[in-house]
Design a protein around this motif. Structure first.
Motif, mmCIF file in Angstrom:
data_model
loop_
_atom_site.group_PDB
_atom_site.id
_atom_site.type_symbol
_atom_site.label_atom_id
_atom_site.label_comp_id
_atom_site.label_asym_id
_atom_site.label_seq_id
_atom_site.Cartn_x
_atom_site.Cartn_y
_atom_site.Cartn_z
ATOM 1 N N UNK A 337 0.308 -1.303 -0.230
ATOM 2 C CA UNK A 337 -0.144 -0.075 0.259
ATOM 3 C C UNK A 337 1.206 1.121 -0.061
ATOM 4 N N UNK A 338 1.826 1.065 0.028
ATOM 5 C CA UNK A 338 2.987 2.294 0.214
ATOM 6 C C UNK A 338 2.928 2.986 -1.404
ATOM 7 N N UNK A 339 3.410 1.619 -2.424
ATOM 8 C CA UNK A 339 3.661 2.109 -3.390
ATOM 9 C C UNK A 339 1.976 2.953 -4.333
ATOM 10 N N UNK A 340 0.742 1.621 -3.425
ATOM 11 C CA UNK A 340 -0.657 2.717 -3.896
ATOM 12 C C UNK A 340 -1.005 4.038 -3.545
ATOM 13 N N UNK A 341 -0.567 4.543 -1.877
ATOM 14 C CA UNK A 341 -0.737 5.563 -1.985
ATOM 15 C C UNK A 341 0.242 6.696 -3.068
ATOM 16 N N UNK A 342 1.153 6.039 -2.482
ATOM 17 C CA UNK A 342 2.206 7.083 -4.053
ATOM 18 C C UNK A 342 2.186 7.066 -5.436
ATOM 19 N N UNK A 343 1.429 6.530 -5.943
ATOM 20 C CA UNK A 343 0.261 6.816 -7.080
ATOM 21 C C UNK A 343 -0.605 7.246 -6.619
ATOM 22 N N UNK A 344 -1.729 7.353 -5.430
ATOM 23 C CA UNK A 344 -2.409 8.133 -5.346
ATOM 24 C C UNK A 344 -2.480 10.002 -5.157
ATOM 25 N N UNK A 345 -0.770 9.553 -4.836
ATOM 26 C CA UNK A 345 -0.687 11.315 -4.552
ATOM 27 C C UNK A 345 -0.669 11.890 -6.148
ATOM 28 N N UNK A 346 0.119 11.173 -7.040
ATOM 29 C CA UNK A 346 0.794 11.609 -8.525
ATOM 30 C C UNK A 346 0.104 10.864 -9.613
ATOM 31 N N UNK A 347 -1.155 10.697 -9.195
ATOM 32 C CA UNK A 347 -1.609 10.058 -10.795
ATOM 33 C C UNK A 347 -1.701 9.479 -12.139
ATOM 34 N N UNK A 348 -1.920 10.694 -12.603
ATOM 35 C CA UNK A 348 -0.603 11.479 -13.709
ATOM 36 C C UNK A 348 0.880 10.479 -13.729
ATOM 37 N N UNK A 349 1.560 10.862 -13.122
ATOM 38 C CA UNK A 349 2.969 9.730 -12.964
ATOM 39 C C UNK A 349 2.627 8.667 -12.311
ATOM 40 N N UNK A 350 2.875 8.539 -10.893
ATOM 41 C CA UNK A 350 2.995 7.389 -10.468
ATOM 42 C C UNK A 350 2.109 6.035 -10.876
ATOM 43 N N UNK A 351 0.681 6.489 -11.302
ATOM 44 C CA UNK A 351 0.017 5.912 -11.072
ATOM 45 C C UNK A 351 -0.167 5.377 -12.591
ATOM 46 N N UNK A 352 0.130 5.527 -13.457
ATOM 47 C CA UNK A 352 0.480 4.625 -14.918
ATOM 48 C C UNK A 352 1.586 4.475 -14.652
ATOM 49 N N UNK A 353 2.820 4.980 -14.061
ATOM 50 C CA UNK A 353 3.941 3.943 -14.667
ATOM 51 C C UNK A 353 4.175 2.796 -13.548
ATOM 52 N N UNK A 354 3.694 2.586 -12.848
ATOM 53 C CA UNK A 354 3.320 1.836 -11.420
ATOM 54 C C UNK A 354 1.988 0.829 -12.577
ATOM 55 N N UNK A 355 1.310 1.050 -13.091
ATOM 56 C CA UNK A 355 -0.124 0.427 -14.251
ATOM 57 C C UNK A 355 1.146 -0.815 -14.774
ATOM 58 N N UNK A 356 1.943 0.543 -15.634
ATOM 59 C CA UNK A 356 2.675 0.093 -17.187
ATOM 60 C C UNK A 356 3.657 -0.908 -17.040
ATOM 61 N N UNK A 357 4.254 -0.851 -15.400
ATOM 62 C CA UNK A 357 5.453 -1.637 -15.001
ATOM 63 C C UNK A 357 4.680 -3.073 -15.175
ATOM 64 N N UNK A 358 4.407 -2.682 -14.611
ATOM 65 C CA UNK A 358 3.597 -4.487 -13.998
ATOM 66 C C UNK A 358 3.378 -5.107 -15.186
ATOM 67 N N UNK A 359 1.970 -4.055 -16.373
ATOM 68 C CA UNK A 359 1.677 -4.509 -17.540
ATOM 69 C C UNK A 359 2.936 -5.467 -18.088
#
Length: 628
Positions: A337-359
């Protein structure tokens, strides 16, 4: 300023109190240090004894200690590690927590002077300062009191100021500090005092990371923090929180857990994950409470990073640590959830980056099967639960997963074999799981609905590999029910699931790790951490399924303003019509991140259908199941 100090009078050879100046005291200390080599230890021993003064000192002893420390600062060149070992041991064993601010300042000055005078003392000075990250055990309970908090600020501000001064004077000091901080991190024991100490230590570690002097050690410090979170996470066994009831599906159990928590005014609407995990079962678990406190510290640190414009830099380090540690941890429960919250703070950068890495990890044949299965489990859970992700982006990743599964079917084919094709089945289950949460919101947007209907999903799910029979029955059942209502596709075969959570086939593809039942972003059970996650989280009770009627939808509008009527983008509620206007913004976000959609996803812009980009396949030439 003068001080009363016992000195040796040559005339009388007797000790008596004499008032001397600070300069005279420096000369006296130098003489005490040099006399050791000639065998005269009396004054030296008196000096060592002064270093042991602590506790509630009277004004005279406090002044004596302060002035002696200052005098030593002016005589550090006379200190020799071979002749004055007992003095150095006494100095490096001192705790600032035991003294008033004036003595703290004198001790800080001495430590800085020692580090700057001789490279032999640098490690000892740094170790002494790190040891002051935490208070003596007797002081821990005082941290809740105003006086204790004031003392904590007095000590830690001086500790970090001393570290900065040493870093300025000794350029290599940061690299020498790093192993000290990591190695001295308190170990976990089921003792309340020890757990408190870990929280204070972690607070100082994060403070060090955010300082200017942390630039050289930032990466390792953050990874050490994540490692500690994972260690604590692993200490909490599934037996502590899991009460299996395999006669119910995962969605049904999540709703049941809400009803159990409804009487708690602070937790109305709490919903818990599959396997009947319960927050109540963690009550009184000291390790869980410690992890909760450390997670909150980390969340607050991420907020600070976002405020200072460092979040993206820190996120990249966390992402690397996630891939090394968390992604391969056996069914991590909370640390992710550390990753989840970091993505929530900046969805445009961190959120898209995280999901794309997983894919990227899932579709690549370069990773082991278990890593790929774990990655797609994280991806499915993230796309389902993250309120801040746009439907447009979710559809793009769904398209990428479907295309990979279709290519897998075309290359390999064959019949049901859960173990041989487990990566394929994990991808199919991920697609269905995401659509259980997102199908209605996607189908309500005409342009995204068209994209979904054009995907070869039916071809994949009706293939001879038969993922509908292998994946979790509870996921397949909910998916088929919504697909039928949405007219996404229908199946002629009749499936009898008997409301089972799992089956023998799903257990077979999940393996010993049970990755078939791994939904890493199910609701967070840590109470304090959940308060950070909740505003950005999609609970099952908020989901409008495809089979909900319009009349029921309208009746629910006044009950929950977050019940799915609005598409969540960057944490803001938008209507489906408004969402259509955001497609340019979505594509701009991808371009800004240098992310190219790795599929034939296309958005209708300005009334024209933009042609999909043809991307090179990431599938390796080998046709073995594990390489696809």
């Amino acid at each position: 300023m003068g001080v009363e100090l016992p000195i040796d009078h040559a005339e009388s050879h007797e000790m008596e109190d004499v008032n001397i100046s600070d300069l005279e005291l420096v000369y006296h200390v130098r003489e005490a240090l040099t006399s050791v080599q000639s065998g005269d230890n009396d004054n030296y021993n008196q000096l060592v004894a002064v270093m042991h003064l602590s506790g509630r000192l009277d004004p005279d002893n406090r002044a004596l200690l302060e002035t002696s420390l200052k005098a030593l600062s002016g005589a550090v060149s006379y200190i020799d590690i071979s002749h004055h070992e007992s003095l150095l041991v006494s100095i490096f064993g001192m705790s600032m927590w035991n003294y008033d601010p004036d003595v703290m300042d004198a001790l800080k000055g001495l430590i800085i002077s020692l580090a700057a005078s001789n490279g032999k003392y640098v490690d000892s000075c740094l170790t002494m300062l790190v040891s002051n990250f935490t208070p003596p055990s007797y002081f821990l309970d005082k941290l809740k009191e105003p006086h204790g908090l004031e003392r904590k600020h007095q000590v830690l501000s001086r500790v970090h100021a001393a570290l900065k001064s040493i870093f300025d004077l000794v350029p290599l000091a940061p690299m020498r500090l790093l192993p000290i901080v990591v190695q001295r991190m308190p170990t976990v024991h089921n003792k309340h005092e020890r757990l408190k100490m870990i929280v204070v230590y972690m607070e100082n570690t994060l403070k060090l990371e955010s300082s200017a002097m942390g630039e050289l050690v930032r990466s390792t410090l953050l990874m050490a923090v994540v490692d500690r979170l994972i260690d604590l996470d692993m200490e909490i066994g599934w037996d502590d929180i899991l009460h299996d009831d395999f006669s119910k599906g995962i969605f049904e159990m999540e709703l049941e857990d809400v009803e159990e928590a409804a009487d708690d005014a602070e937790q109305v609407g709490d919903e818990l994950p599959s396997g009947s995990l319960s927050r109540k079962s963690l009550s009184g678990n000291l390790i869980a409470e410690l992890l909760d406190s450390l997670m909150v510290l980390t969340f607050e640190h991420l907020e600070s990073c976002e405020g200072t414009g460092r979040l993206i830099e820190v996120f990249e380090i966390l992402l690397q640590s996630f891939q090394i540690t968390v992604l391969n941890a056996y069914k991590s429960k909370f640390a992710q959830f550390v990753m989840f919250y970091a993505c929530a703070l900046d969805p445009e950068n961190c959120g898209l980056r995280f999901a794309t890495m997983l894919a990227d990890v899932f579709v690549s044949g370069l990773y082991p099967p278990l890593t790929r299965m774990s990655a797609v489990s994280y991806l499915a859970s993230f796309l389902s639960r993250a309120r801040f992700l746009s439907p447009c982006f979710i559809v793009s990743l769904l398209k990428r997963l479907v295309d990979w599964c279709l290519e897998y079917c075309n290359i390999l084919g064959g019949d049901i074999n859960p173990k041989a094709h487990r990566v394929f089945y994990s991808g199919c289950q991920a697609i269905m799981y995401v659509l259980c949460f997102r199908m209605r919101s996607i189908m309500d947007i005409p342009r995204l609905k068209s994209q979904l209907l054009l995907m070869p999903l039916e071809t994949v799910l009706k293939h001879d590999l038969n993922p509908l029979k292998v994946c979790l029955p509870s996921v397949v059942s909910e998916f088929l029910q919504q697909s039928k209502a949405a007219r996404l596709f229908t199946v002629s075969e009749t499936f009898v699931f008997n409301d089972l959570l799992e089956s023998e086939l799903s257990r077979a593809f999940g393996g010993l790790e049970r990755l078939d039942m791994f939904f890493p972003f199910d609701p967070c059970l840590l109470k304090k951490s959940d308060s950070f996650i909740r505003p950005n989280f999609v609970y099952w009770s908020m989901v409008k399924t495809a089979y909900h009627g319009d009349e029921e939808d309208n009746s629910d509008e006044d009950v929950d303003e977050d019940n799915g009527d609005h598409v969540m983008v960057d944490g803001m509620g938008r209507s489906p019509d408004e969402q259509d206007l955001d497609l340019d913004e979505f594509e701009y976000s991808l371009n800004k991140m240098s992310i190219t959609p790795k599929n034939s996803f296309s958005c209708r812009l300005d009334g024209e259908l933009r042609q999909p980009m043809k991307m090179p396949s990431r599938i390796r030439p080998s046709t073995s199941p594990e390489s696809l």
